[in-house]
Design a protein around this motif. Structure first.
Motif, PDB file in Angstrom:
ATOM      1  N   GLU A   9       0.821  -1.214  -0.093  1.00 50.28           N
ATOM      2  CA  GLU A   9       0.087  -0.024  -0.142  1.00 50.28           C
ATOM      3  C   GLU A   9       0.798   1.268  -0.099  1.00 50.28           C
ATOM      4  O   GLU A   9       1.742   1.325   0.813  1.00 50.28           O
ATOM      5  CB  GLU A   9      -0.953   0.034   1.061  1.00 50.28           C
ATOM      6  N   VAL A  10       0.696   2.117  -0.807  1.00 51.04           N
ATOM      7  CA  VAL A  10       1.514   3.280  -1.357  1.00 51.04           C
ATOM      8  C   VAL A  10       0.572   4.517  -0.897  1.00 51.04           C
ATOM      9  O   VAL A  10      -0.444   4.523  -1.703  1.00 51.04           O
ATOM     10  CB  VAL A  10       2.048   3.202  -2.487  1.00 51.04           C
ATOM     11  N   GLU A  11       0.923   5.556  -0.240  1.00 50.06           N
ATOM     12  CA  GLU A  11       0.299   6.870  -0.381  1.00 50.06           C
ATOM     13  C   GLU A  11       0.951   7.776  -1.022  1.00 50.06           C
ATOM     14  O   GLU A  11       2.172   8.043  -0.857  1.00 50.06           O
ATOM     15  CB  GLU A  11       0.161   7.425   1.309  1.00 50.06           C
ATOM     16  N   GLU A  12       0.290   8.235  -2.279  1.00 50.01           N
ATOM     17  CA  GLU A  12       0.842   9.182  -3.082  1.00 50.01           C
ATOM     18  C   GLU A  12       1.227  10.535  -2.271  1.00 50.01           C
ATOM     19  O   GLU A  12       0.540  10.992  -1.355  1.00 50.01           O
ATOM     20  CB  GLU A  12       0.113   9.480  -4.199  1.00 50.01           C
ATOM     21  N   ARG A  13       2.297  11.377  -2.608  1.00 45.58           N
ATOM     22  CA  ARG A  13       2.366  12.465  -1.679  1.00 45.58           C
ATOM     23  C   ARG A  13       2.466  13.575  -2.692  1.00 45.58           C
ATOM     24  O   ARG A  13       2.847  13.445  -3.934  1.00 45.58           O
ATOM     25  CB  ARG A  13       3.816  12.485  -1.332  1.00 45.58           C
ATOM     26  N   TRP A  22       0.076  14.822  -7.070  1.00 41.11           N
ATOM     27  CA  TRP A  22       0.630  13.701  -6.102  1.00 41.11           C
ATOM     28  C   TRP A  22       1.311  12.713  -6.883  1.00 41.11           C
ATOM     29  O   TRP A  22       0.748  12.310  -7.969  1.00 41.11           O
ATOM     30  CB  TRP A  22      -0.781  13.138  -5.354  1.00 41.11           C
ATOM     31  N   HIS A  24       3.986   9.072  -6.732  1.00 40.10           N
ATOM     32  CA  HIS A  24       4.392   7.851  -6.141  1.00 40.10           C
ATOM     33  C   HIS A  24       5.826   7.996  -5.611  1.00 40.10           C
ATOM     34  O   HIS A  24       6.609   8.322  -6.161  1.00 40.10           O
ATOM     35  CB  HIS A  24       4.469   6.641  -7.103  1.00 40.10           C
ATOM     36  N   HIS A 173       1.250   0.409 -10.585  1.00 36.91           N
ATOM     37  CA  HIS A 173       0.654   1.092  -9.469  1.00 36.91           C
ATOM     38  C   HIS A 173      -0.883   1.690  -9.929  1.00 36.91           C
ATOM     39  O   HIS A 173      -0.986   2.218 -10.863  1.00 36.91           O
ATOM     40  CB  HIS A 173       1.517   2.600  -9.244  1.00 36.91           C
ATOM     41  N   PRO A 176      -5.308   6.561  -7.092  1.00 39.19           N
ATOM     42  CA  PRO A 176      -6.467   6.779  -6.237  1.00 39.19           C
ATOM     43  C   PRO A 176      -7.528   6.442  -6.987  1.00 39.19           C
ATOM     44  O   PRO A 176      -8.051   6.585  -8.099  1.00 39.19           O
ATOM     45  CB  PRO A 176      -6.548   8.442  -5.876  1.00 39.19           C
ATOM     46  N   CYS A 179     -12.699   2.710  -3.113  1.00 41.39           N
ATOM     47  CA  CYS A 179     -12.117   1.639  -2.466  1.00 41.39           C
ATOM     48  C   CYS A 179     -12.991   0.418  -1.961  1.00 41.39           C
ATOM     49  O   CYS A 179     -14.186   0.415  -2.422  1.00 41.39           O
ATOM     50  CB  CYS A 179     -11.828   2.108  -0.885  1.00 41.39           C
ATOM     51  N   ARG A 209      -9.136  -2.319  -6.935  1.00 39.58           N
ATOM     52  CA  ARG A 209      -7.526  -2.417  -7.178  1.00 39.58           C
ATOM     53  C   ARG A 209      -6.947  -3.839  -6.752  1.00 39.58           C
ATOM     54  O   ARG A 209      -5.868  -3.974  -7.302  1.00 39.58           O
ATOM     55  CB  ARG A 209      -7.053  -1.372  -6.181  1.00 39.58           C
TER      56      ARG A 209
END
Length: 216
Positions: A9-13, A22, A24, A173, A176, A179, A209
């Motif tokens: 699980e990756v949170e884009e910044r 945002w 990866h 990847h 968003p 969910c 996803r």
């Protein structure tokens, strides 16, 4: 998903700057030659709306596309009217600088530097694929119909067939999207996305996803 087949699980910044973008974080650090990310609404009086078929004045929308090109250092952006199927377009030759708008494709592939691939999403998934060794990339718009039609698998095969990108060397990847807790669908959608499983007897949530990652 890394080349080891491991899910993470990756949170884009937020990247910062004039464009609400945002990215990866690992890809931004490891692949400086790659422009990847998801645009947002931004914090100004007008949303950073890139929709060419909405209510925004077309001139302002095109200015935002040009600003996106400038901030990503790209020469051309390719986008298409999406149709929730699995049609892909390979961008091989050099396009004219500017904004290329196509019709009828839900995914793009390229090996050409300076070309920004773009898809539009609301609930659907923007799926990025990249082969770091050969520097080839794909971007697909994956709603449940596209996932059921195998758009991600098709992109993986096309990257291999066109440029020799091995599936085991690809990075994938899922950006968003809606969910698995919020997306309740009927048995027919479950059956289409997971044809190897018995569908539930009534509407249940589906994690699209995760389905993409498993299919990949």
């Amino acid at each position: 998903m890394a080349d080891t087949g491991v899910f993470a699980e990756v949170e884009e910044r937020p990247l910062g700057g004039a464009v609400p973008l945002w990215v990866h974080p690992e890809w931004a650090e490891r692949f400086p030659w790659l422009a990847q990310g998801t645009t947002g609404r931004g914090g100004g009086e007008e949303p950073f709306d890139l929709g060419l078929s909405g209510g925004q004045p077309v001139g302002r929308v095109l200015d935002r596309w040009r600003l996106l090109l400038k901030n990503t250092g790209m020469e051309t952006v390719a986008h298409s009217r999406q149709v929730h199927r699995a049609e892909l377009w390979e961008h091989c030759g050099r396009n004219a600088p500017g904004i290329v708008v196509m019709d009828g494709f839900d995914g793009h592939l390229t090996d050409r530097p300076g070309l920004l691939l773009a898809v539009s999403v609301a609930d659907c998934i923007p799926v990025s694929l990249v082969d770091p060794e050969r520097r080839v990339a794909a971007l697909v718009h994956a709603g449940w119909r596209g996932v059921a039609a195998g758009i991600v698998e098709r992109a993986i095969h096309r990257l291999h067939d066109a440029w020799g990108a091995p599936a085991g060397g690809l990075r994938l990847h899922c950006g968003p999207a809606i969910c698995g807790r919020c997306y309740e669908v009927g048995p027919d959608v479950h059956a289409a996305v997971h044809p190897d499983r018995a569908p539930p007897p009534e509407p249940r949530p589906i994690d699209l996803r995760l389905a993409v990652a498993e299919r990949a």
